[in-house]
Enzyme design. Structure first.
Site, PDB file in Angstrom:
ATOM      1  N   ASP A 535       4.564 -28.757  -9.242  1.00  0.00           N
ATOM      2  CA  ASP A 535       3.999 -27.417  -9.159  1.00  0.00           C
ATOM      3  C   ASP A 535       3.997 -26.752 -10.528  1.00  0.00           C
ATOM      4  O   ASP A 535       4.661 -27.211 -11.461  1.00  0.00           O
ATOM      5  CB  ASP A 535       4.784 -26.572  -8.142  1.00  0.00           C
ATOM      6  CG  ASP A 535       6.261 -26.472  -8.488  1.00  0.00           C
ATOM      7  OD1 ASP A 535       6.574 -25.861  -9.516  1.00  0.00           O
ATOM      8  OD2 ASP A 535       7.102 -27.009  -7.731  1.00  0.00           O
ATOM      9  N   GLU A 615       0.925 -62.049 -19.097  1.00  0.00           N
ATOM     10  CA  GLU A 615       1.117 -60.647 -18.700  1.00  0.00           C
ATOM     11  C   GLU A 615       1.628 -59.814 -19.879  1.00  0.00           C
ATOM     12  O   GLU A 615       1.236 -58.658 -20.058  1.00  0.00           O
ATOM     13  CB  GLU A 615       2.095 -60.563 -17.527  1.00  0.00           C
ATOM     14  CG  GLU A 615       1.470 -61.001 -16.204  1.00  0.00           C
ATOM     15  CD  GLU A 615       2.491 -61.136 -15.080  1.00  0.00           C
ATOM     16  OE1 GLU A 615       2.185 -60.674 -13.971  1.00  0.00           O
ATOM     17  OE2 GLU A 615       3.586 -61.703 -15.320  1.00  0.00           O
TER      18      GLU A 615
END
Ligand code: GLA
Length: 749
Positions: A535, A615
């Site tokens: 928020d 990777e």
């Protein structure tokens, strides 16, 4: 001048670049709301209203016996309860004699350069000296309450902030049973409400509802802004879509229980109110004291939802977030949580740094498990000293070892919590929130410290200060892993227990303020079991928040899509984690995980020691791509190019404000055979411009089998902006599990 008072008409108009907002002081002193919407120059909007005698709608004393004036039908700036307006209200106050009535009349107003501040609450700030404040004082002669209705006008940003300061001028305590931040009356129309619901690990899912004569409420009663709802709503005309139509945004700068309600009244006007949830709220306002409600950030867009999102993204980056890392590049981090959970020692952390350094990763974060007897999530919270059985070399030396390997060091804390199995609890069992005679509800086997008490906040600050000042810690993950319950403080008398929920939040803000003021170089990342406190309140202290505990990239597409309506990419904590994913068990390519995490702050949450060489090479490339496009991704205009669930893919675009460059990202969640030709239309480019496209993802895509592949024809790389925006870019045929693409468009002339 963005605020104008018209003496003759008694109107006050607030102007932003594209909007205007108007109110009027009526001849009887009511503060009537007249207009909020697309900018209209110097017009008195009171012509929109006509007073009629409405049966069953009562009349205030000043206008009696005129039966055409009623608070029940008037559009108001801030409606009180109990005096004849039966719609949802903004304020309910109980007088010393038990009467509920709050009836305010205009007293005065002031136009003040700059932006108001709030006591104990975070709020937006004026970053370029152009904001103005309107303060309108209204007064209730019976309770002797004065309200200062505060409006912050950010003309360039197209934002108006609102809140209220409530002052008790009587000799008695007045109980505030509701003290909302704002109310907005929107005249006749057909509107929808968008809200962002969810659960742990699947936060901020947009839902769009028709507003009807039922009161619709979005709320949290959990003492956090919550996984389940977000303190942000959009009121959109039924026809509004991404590109067109009217919509209003309302975002509360608050991290505790909140409510936003909307109601269509009997005459088809819509009223929206927003503020602190009045469930478990009753504030005893002492004589001479004042109460500040948290701020609401409002905007209006006449050009659809994308424009509304852009306003919030810009405002949060420039007028909510602050500090060293507001705009500075944030380090690419690797977090120990999904790499090791509680099972680590100092050696594990050093190894993480050693493995991460050659990949280009810039910081190691030691997550939960380093302190007290924290070997699982059942013990140790509150004991903020290092566990020397695990961190044998001590914290200081551990940080040094990580720094020696060229990485910064970050740490995890959960300051507001306490385990019963902790030294702190054994010493202070009465520091946890608990109701007399009841065992407090445990969540994750933990209780909540009573942060409404200053001595507890001081104690926690002392612990944090020690850790941060004695060690070279450059990042703090501030977690909060449960909702509040058993909200009762032994430090307050029974009549004040309705204040504890809000005082708790004030305690947190005080603590956050002290930490960020005294450690301005520490990057704080908010977190609450993932995204339960995502928020604008938290964003005043930490420029990024861990968006969700769900790191599955396909689920993250949904979460980040919903989050993007109100919050910018620069606030969204997002990491590449292991495959199969620990939350869903789904396997995805590492490149796809990276493309999704790049729509956020970008980092890693896995053990690089378990990765293949291929990777690892991919990670190096991801770091290169992210650094190359960092500014574009973090500060460009963000467009949602697909609606979640409507297409087999999710696509989004970051485009520079001048349209000279754009990065298009897309993840396929449903690979189909015999694929359609999808022409994805870009946005925000220069229609006259000529663009060259670079495909960053080509090497990560599976080759099409020869019988499907196009002929030897060379792939086109140059397009006009006009064509890309109106006809689109034709997506390649993409095979395999969850393929992704990243295409960079650069204007070459
Ligand atoms: C929360 C956070 C996670 C992790 C754990 C540690 O769930 O969201 O990222 O830090 O706590 O306990």
């Amino acid at each position: 001048m963005s605020i104008l008072y018209n003496e003759e008409k008694k109107t006050i108009t607030l102007y932003t670049k594209n909007t205007s907002y108007q109110m009027r002081i009526t001849s009887h002193g009511f503060l009537q709301h007249l207009y909020y919407g697309k900018r209209i120059e110097s017009e008195d909007m009171s012509y929109l209203f006509h007073d009629y005698d409405r049966p069953c709608s009562g009349n205030p004393e000043e206008t009696y016996p005129d039966r055409t004036i009623s608070l029940d039908t008037m559009t108001q700036e801030y409606p009180g309860y109990g005096v004849g307006d039966y719609r949802i209200h903004a304020l309910a106050a109980c007088n010393v004699d038990g009467s509920y009535g709050a009836d305010f009349r205009y007293v005065s107003h002031e136009i003040i350069p700059g932006k108001y501040d709030l006591n104990g609450l975070p709020s937006s700030y004026d970053s370029d000296g152009s904001a103005e404040t309107l303060k309108v004082a209204v007064y209730d002669k019976v309770t002797k309450l004065t309200l200062e209705l505060l409006y912050g006008v950010f003309e360039n940003e197209d934002v108006i902030t609102r809140t209220v300061r409530i002052k008790n001028g009587s000799d008695n305590i007045i109980v505030l049973d509701r003290a909302f931040s704002m109310s907005l009356d929107i005249p006749y129309g057909k509107w929808d409400m968008m809200h962002f619901h969810g659960k742990h690990a699947l936060e901020r899912q947009p839902e769009r509802e028709n507003l009807t004569h039922l009161v619709k409420t979005v709320e949290s009663r959990r003492g956090t802004s919550s996984h389940q709802e977000n303190p942000f709503i959009i009121i959109a005309d039924r026809k509004t879509n991404e590109e067109s139509g009217s919509c209003y945004g309302m975002m509360l700068v608050y991290s505790g229980s909140f409510e936003a309600s909307a109601e269509v009244d009997q005459f088809e006007n819509t009223r929206v109110v927003m503020g602190i949830n009045d469930d478990q709220f009753a504030w005893m306002l002492e004589p001479g004291d004042s109460f500040d409600a948290p701020e609401v950030i409002m905007t209006y867009s006449g050009e659809g939802l994308s424009r509304l999102s852009h306003v919030y993204h810009h405002f949060i980056r420039h007028n909510i977030c602050r500090g060293k890392y507001q705009f500075a590049r944030r380090p690419i981090l690797i977090n120990s949580w999904e790499a090791a959970y509680f099972d680590f020692t100092d050696e594990t952390i050093v190894k993480l740094a050693e493995e991460a350094a050659p990949l280009g990763i810039e910081m190691v974060v030691m997550d939960d498990g380093w302190f007290g007897q924290r070997n699982s999530d059942n013990a140790g919270l509150g004991d903020w000293y290092v566990n020397e059985d695990k961190i044998k070399c001590g914290l200081k030396r551990l940080v040094e070892q990580v720094n020696e390997r060229g990485l910064k060091f970050g740490i995890w804390m959960e300051p507001e919590m306490i385990n019963e199995d902790s030294d702190l609890y054994r010493e202070h069992p009465d520091w946890a929130l608990a109701m007399p005679g009841r065992q407090a509800t445990r969540t994750r086997n933990q209780l909540v410290l009573d942060m409404s008490r200053k001595e507890i906040v001081d104690y926690v600050y002392g612990c944090m200060e020690k850790i941060l000042s004695e060690n070279n810690i450059e990042y703090l993950k501030w977690d909060m892993n449960r909702s509040l319950s058993d909200v009762y403080s032994i430090a307050l008398p029974p009549s004040h227990q309705g204040e504890v929920m809000h005082r708790f939040i004030l305690g947190i803000y005080d603590l956050m303020d002290r930490i960020t003021t005294n450690f301005p170089d520490v990057l704080v990342e908010g977190c609450s079991g993932g995204g339960a406190r995502f928020d604008a309140g938290i964003l005043c202290y930490s420029p990024q928040i861990w968006c969700s505990d769900d790191t599955d990239p396909i689920q993250r597409l949904r979460i980040q899509y919903g989050t993007s309506f109100g919050y910018p990419v620069s606030t969204v904590g997002a990491h590449v984690s292991a495959s199969p994913n620990h939350q869903t068990g789904r396997s995805t390519p590492i490149y796809t995980r990276a493309v999704t995490a790049m729509a956020g702050t970008f980092g890693y949450e896995l053990d690089p020691g378990k990765l293949s060489d291929e990777e690892k090479e991919s990670i190096k490339d991801q770091v290169r791509i992210f650094k190359k496009y960092y500014d574009l991704i973090q500060s460009g205009l963000y467009y949602r190019l697909s609606e979640i669930g409507e297409e087999p893919y999710t696509a989004w675009e970051s485009v520079s404000e001048d349209g000279s460059e754009a990065l298009l990202s897309l993840v396929v969640s449903d690979t189909q055979p015999n694929q359609a030709l999808i022409n994805l239309k870009l946005k925000g480019l220069d229609p006259q411009g000529i663009y060259e496209v670079t495909d960053e993802s080509e090497k990560y895509r599976l080759k099409l089998p020869a019988f499907l592949a196009p002929s030897t024809e060379e792939e086109r790389k140059i397009f006009s902006g006009d064509a890309l925006m109106n006809a689109g870019y034709t997506l390649p045929w993409m095979l395999g599990d969850y393929p992704a693409i990243q295409l960079y468009f650069k204007k070459i002339r």
